[in-house]
Design a protein around this motif. Structure first.
Motif, PDB file in Angstrom:
ATOM      1  N   UNK A 104     -10.413   4.456   1.516  1.00 25.80           N
ATOM      2  CA  UNK A 104      -9.001   4.440   1.580  1.00 25.80           C
ATOM      3  C   UNK A 104      -8.489   5.478   0.479  1.00 25.80           C
ATOM      4  N   UNK A 105      -9.158   5.226  -0.743  1.00 30.81           N
ATOM      5  CA  UNK A 105      -8.588   6.352  -1.823  1.00 30.81           C
ATOM      6  C   UNK A 105      -8.814   7.899  -1.537  1.00 30.81           C
ATOM      7  N   UNK A 106     -10.023   8.030  -0.918  1.00 32.35           N
ATOM      8  CA  UNK A 106     -10.238   9.309  -0.518  1.00 32.35           C
ATOM      9  C   UNK A 106      -9.449  10.036   0.519  1.00 32.35           C
ATOM     10  N   UNK A 107      -8.970   8.839   1.210  1.00 30.95           N
ATOM     11  CA  UNK A 107      -8.039   9.372   2.489  1.00 30.95           C
ATOM     12  C   UNK A 107      -6.651   9.799   2.021  1.00 30.95           C
ATOM     13  N   UNK A 108      -6.372   8.450   0.818  1.00 29.46           N
ATOM     14  CA  UNK A 108      -5.210   8.938   0.474  1.00 29.46           C
ATOM     15  C   UNK A 108      -5.085  10.555  -0.264  1.00 29.46           C
ATOM     16  N   UNK A 109      -5.981  10.876  -1.020  1.00 29.10           N
ATOM     17  CA  UNK A 109      -6.161  12.062  -1.666  1.00 29.10           C
ATOM     18  C   UNK A 109      -6.244  13.241  -0.730  1.00 29.10           C
ATOM     19  N   UNK A 110      -6.974  13.117   0.595  1.00 25.94           N
ATOM     20  CA  UNK A 110      -6.852  14.119   1.485  1.00 25.94           C
ATOM     21  C   UNK A 110      -5.554  14.284   2.042  1.00 25.94           C
ATOM     22  N   UNK A 111      -4.766  13.219   2.222  1.00 27.40           N
ATOM     23  CA  UNK A 111      -3.670  13.012   3.295  1.00 27.40           C
ATOM     24  C   UNK A 111      -2.454  13.074   2.633  1.00 27.40           C
ATOM     25  N   UNK A 154       0.752  -1.188   0.005  1.00 25.40           N
ATOM     26  CA  UNK A 154       0.067   0.085   0.010  1.00 25.40           C
ATOM     27  C   UNK A 154       0.927   1.260  -0.022  1.00 25.40           C
ATOM     28  N   UNK A 155       2.049   1.322   0.495  1.00 24.55           N
ATOM     29  CA  UNK A 155       2.966   2.090   0.586  1.00 24.55           C
ATOM     30  C   UNK A 155       3.354   2.680  -0.617  1.00 24.55           C
ATOM     31  N   UNK A 156       3.533   1.839  -1.771  1.00 26.45           N
ATOM     32  CA  UNK A 156       3.944   1.752  -2.925  1.00 26.45           C
ATOM     33  C   UNK A 156       2.621   2.797  -3.761  1.00 26.45           C
ATOM     34  N   UNK A 157       1.513   1.887  -3.618  1.00 21.78           N
ATOM     35  CA  UNK A 157       0.197   2.701  -4.313  1.00 21.78           C
ATOM     36  C   UNK A 157       0.348   3.967  -3.797  1.00 21.78           C
ATOM     37  N   UNK A 158       0.316   4.337  -2.405  1.00 20.93           N
ATOM     38  CA  UNK A 158      -0.040   5.840  -2.257  1.00 20.93           C
ATOM     39  C   UNK A 158       1.039   6.776  -2.718  1.00 20.93           C
ATOM     40  N   UNK A 159       2.054   6.367  -3.316  1.00 23.99           N
ATOM     41  CA  UNK A 159       3.020   7.489  -3.963  1.00 23.99           C
ATOM     42  C   UNK A 159       2.500   8.030  -5.376  1.00 23.99           C
ATOM     43  N   UNK A 160       1.412   7.343  -5.880  1.00 27.12           N
ATOM     44  CA  UNK A 160       0.763   7.881  -7.192  1.00 27.12           C
ATOM     45  C   UNK A 160       0.045   9.208  -6.695  1.00 27.12           C
ATOM     46  N   UNK A 161       0.734  10.180  -6.636  1.00 26.71           N
ATOM     47  CA  UNK A 161      -0.300  11.256  -6.425  1.00 26.71           C
ATOM     48  C   UNK A 161      -0.802  12.010  -7.720  1.00 26.71           C
ATOM     49  N   UNK A 162      -1.863  12.738  -7.458  1.00 26.11           N
ATOM     50  CA  UNK A 162      -2.833  13.505  -8.170  1.00 26.11           C
ATOM     51  C   UNK A 162      -1.973  14.724  -8.629  1.00 26.11           C
ATOM     52  N   UNK A 163      -1.399  14.740 -10.103  1.00 31.02           N
ATOM     53  CA  UNK A 163      -0.637  15.821 -10.367  1.00 31.02           C
ATOM     54  C   UNK A 163      -1.340  17.013 -10.942  1.00 31.02           C
ATOM     55  N   UNK A 164      -2.762  16.829 -11.242  1.00 32.14           N
ATOM     56  CA  UNK A 164      -3.337  17.818 -11.918  1.00 32.14           C
ATOM     57  C   UNK A 164      -4.771  17.488 -11.565  1.00 32.14           C
ATOM     58  N   UNK A 165      -5.462  18.481 -10.464  1.00 29.27           N
ATOM     59  CA  UNK A 165      -6.699  18.326 -10.032  1.00 29.27           C
ATOM     60  C   UNK A 165      -7.935  17.972 -11.207  1.00 29.27           C
ATOM     61  N   UNK A 166      -7.580  18.742 -12.427  1.00 27.64           N
ATOM     62  CA  UNK A 166      -8.743  18.539 -13.462  1.00 27.64           C
ATOM     63  C   UNK A 166      -8.852  16.977 -13.819  1.00 27.64           C
ATOM     64  N   UNK A 167      -7.840  16.262 -13.329  1.00 32.28           N
ATOM     65  CA  UNK A 167      -7.799  14.856 -13.729  1.00 32.28           C
ATOM     66  C   UNK A 167      -8.149  13.792 -12.461  1.00 32.28           C
ATOM     67  N   UNK A 168      -8.671  14.457 -11.694  1.00 32.23           N
ATOM     68  CA  UNK A 168      -9.407  13.764 -10.184  1.00 32.23           C
ATOM     69  C   UNK A 168      -9.920  12.563 -10.505  1.00 32.23           C
ATOM     70  N   UNK A 169     -10.940  12.622 -11.421  1.00 38.30           N
ATOM     71  CA  UNK A 169     -11.966  11.333 -11.679  1.00 38.30           C
ATOM     72  C   UNK A 169     -11.053  10.350 -12.141  1.00 38.30           C
ATOM     73  N   UNK A 170     -10.241  10.332 -13.021  1.00 35.76           N
ATOM     74  CA  UNK A 170      -9.265   9.407 -13.598  1.00 35.76           C
ATOM     75  C   UNK A 170      -8.261   8.751 -12.868  1.00 35.76           C
TER      76      UNK A 170
END
Lengths: 437, 128
Positions: free
Chosen positions: A397-404, A256-272
């Motif tokens: 979990x995904x929402x929390x990854x995004x928030x935190x 999971x620590x590897x997964x959370x490293x994939x941050x959202x770079x551009x907020x316009x692409x949030x859904x994807x």
């Protein structure tokens, strides 16, 4: 806007016709028999909408299907459940005109007309990562967008798009290049073939890191392409290829620590980003639960990929529940769209050829909650399927990854959500998460 | 379907009739001088024989106090010529003064045209 209204009751016919004229500036052809409706349909090529009471709906639908015509249809009948599908909206009687107006708004907004240039060309955007992944010699001309109505050819048929080209365009802050509409679906077919070939011959090269970017890029392509082309077989095949890519990557059991490293770079692409991250996180949780057959991974990944595709406003994917949604300023039509998106996405899944069972249920239940406070059905833990429960927790979990972001920890997530997920399968899943946190 | 309009100065009306429902839309500035236009409208409504009338104030930009009595008489006439009268689209500033003059019946007032039509549907269903 020309509308056919088939209604036998005089008063309902009058009321709906006046409402359509007043709200949508519609020119209404009101008829009282199926025969008159079919006769009008036969002549009216420029019809934008059909509204029909239960008695005439079957004949109208049959006629349109036989003629291969796609006209949005709102029907209402006694005992019908409210239902929204692609190009169709069903409402119960007694007729609620406000719901009818929302249904019409929803249906009409489904058809987004693509920008057509003066020479009649329509361009479709393709993410640079998608072009790079394929790396093939393109059989199509590729264009750069200079302005809303101005495109210039940058790659000719037969040119390759490699790392040098990718680097050159990303250095200029470009994200997309463009293909002409007539080449777009063929390009996606070739791209799908490239992914399939990679999975067959070099699956050992597929890692979480490499597949995530491609999966996200494909999701963005779908967001653009499905409203324009419908869920055509080329797009279905692309979805399958992308899901296989994700499932293959997850066989290597990333942490999971590897997964959370994939941050959202551009907020316009949030859904994807959200959908792609959910694809991987739900597969990770299912492995944790030892519900990790390839079929289960495939189901969860497919549900994750498609669950929010019917949201008209992709920003709405960031709302966890109705309370959060209600805190924003939204129109009634937006509320209707948000409330119905799980069922419409489930319908999209059911419309796919050979879709695996359960996926439509997971999608339909992805906003339900164990205490029954979710939507659209308000189902509680006794009615939520095990895979849907796993999916709902994965989504949290995904929402929390995004928030935190980088501060996300599984231990903190478990601590914060344990009380909410204390029943049925939710409890079992939380127990497993606690063990590894 | 019947569509027509009558006019005097800045005030005019617009009629939209289907088989059973007639929508009377008032437009512009209603002053005392506009009362004959309302009488003309009522005479026209008499020839149409509607079952249900919706009186739509949505496009009424101004209402002079001296015209309110005429407006109340107009509504009485509409009630006599139909099974039901529903009033909609009244601006909040007009609601207060019309209410004070006793020129509207709260039970007949709805927010907008859609709500007025919905009310008629419910009435129709209950009468079946």
């Amino acid at each position: 806007m020309r509308v056919l209204l088939a209604e036998r009751d005089k008063l309902l016919r009058d009321a709906v016709a006046i409402a359509l004229e007043g709200l949508f500036d519609a020119t209404v052809e009101a008829v009282s028999t199926s025969e008159a409706a079919l006769s009008f349909l036969d002549k009216a090529e420029d019809l934008k909408l059909v509204i029909s009471s239960g008695a005439d709906t079957a004949a109208i639908k049959g006629f349109l299907e036989k003629k291969g015509r796609s006209v949005p249809l709102v029907s209402y009948s006694e005992g019908a459940a409210e239902y929204a599908g692609k190009g169709i909206y069903e409402l119960p009687l007694p007729l609620d005109l406000h719901k009818l107006a929302s249904a019409i708004t929803t249906l009409l907004s489904e058809k987004k007309e693509p920008l057509k240039l003066r020479d009649g060309s329509i361009f479709c955007k393709v993410k640079l990562e998608t072009l790079l992944f394929s790396g093939q010699l393109y059989q199509y001309d590729v264009y750069l967008k200079l302005a809303e109505d101005k495109y210039v050819k940058v790659l000719n048929k037969g040119d390759a798009f490699g790392v040098d080209e990718y680097t050159r365009y990303t250095a200029k802050q470009l994200k997309y290049l463009y293909l002409k509409e007539e080449d777009f679906l063929n390009f996606l077919t070739a791209f799908t073939h490239d992914i399939d070939s990679l999975l067959k011959t070099k699956s050992e090269l597929v890692s979480f890191e490499s597949s995530f970017e491609v999966s996200q890029a494909i999701h963005e392509t779908l967001l653009f392409a499905i409203p324009r082309f419908g869920m055509q077989k080329e797009l279905e095949n692309l979805v399958r290829a992308s899901i296989h890519l994700a499932v293959t990557a997850m066989k290597k059991n990333p942490e999971i620590s590897t997964l959370v490293k994939k941050k959202l770079a551009d907020k316009s692409q949030f859904l994807s980003w959200h959908s792609t991250m959910l694809t991987y996180v739900s597969c990770w949780v299912s492995t944790l639960m030892t519900w990790d057959s390839e079929t289960t991974h495939y189901k969860l990944a497919l549900a994750a990929y498609l669950h929010d595709l019917c949201l008209e406003n992709t920003k709405h994917a960031s709302y966890r529940d109705l309370k959060e949604f209600g805190e924003g300023a939204h129109s009634k039509a937006e509320m209707e769209n948000f409330l119905s998106h799980p069922l419409r996405a489930a319908e999209l899944v059911r419309g796919m050829k050979d879709f695996p069972g359960d996926v439509d249920h997971i999608v339909a239940q992805h906003h339900e909650q164990p205490d029954g406070s979710g939507f659209p059905a308000g189902a509680n833990h006794t009615k939520i399927s095990p895979l849907a429960a796993l999916f709902i927790i994965s989504q949290e979990i995904v929402h929390s990854i995004y928030d935190q972001g980088k501060n996300f920890t599984l231990a903190q997530f478990v601590k914060e959500t344990e009380q909410r997920f204390q029943s049925g399968y939710f409890k079992k899943i939380m127990q497993e998460l606690r063990k590894v946190s | 379907m019947h569509m027509t309009q009558g006019q005097s100065g800045d005030f005019f009306y617009f009629l939209n009739q289907k088989e059973m429902i007639l929508v009377v839309t008032l437009n512009g500035h209603l002053q005392e001088a506009g009362i004959p236009v309302l009488e003309q409208c009522l005479a026209e409504v008499s020839t149409l024989n509607p079952k249900h009338v919706v009186l739509n104030f949505h496009n009424l930009a101004n209402l002079e106090n001296k015209a309110i009595r005429g407006l109340a008489q107009f509504q009485i006439g509409l009630r006599q010529k139909s099974l039901s009268l529903t009033v909609c689209g009244i601006r909040s500033e007009f609601t207060k003064v019309l209410d004070e003059y006793g020129a509207i019946r709260p039970s007949e007032v709805t927010k907008d045209l859609l709500s007025a039509l919905q009310k008629i549907i419910v009435l129709h269903r209950e009468s079946e």
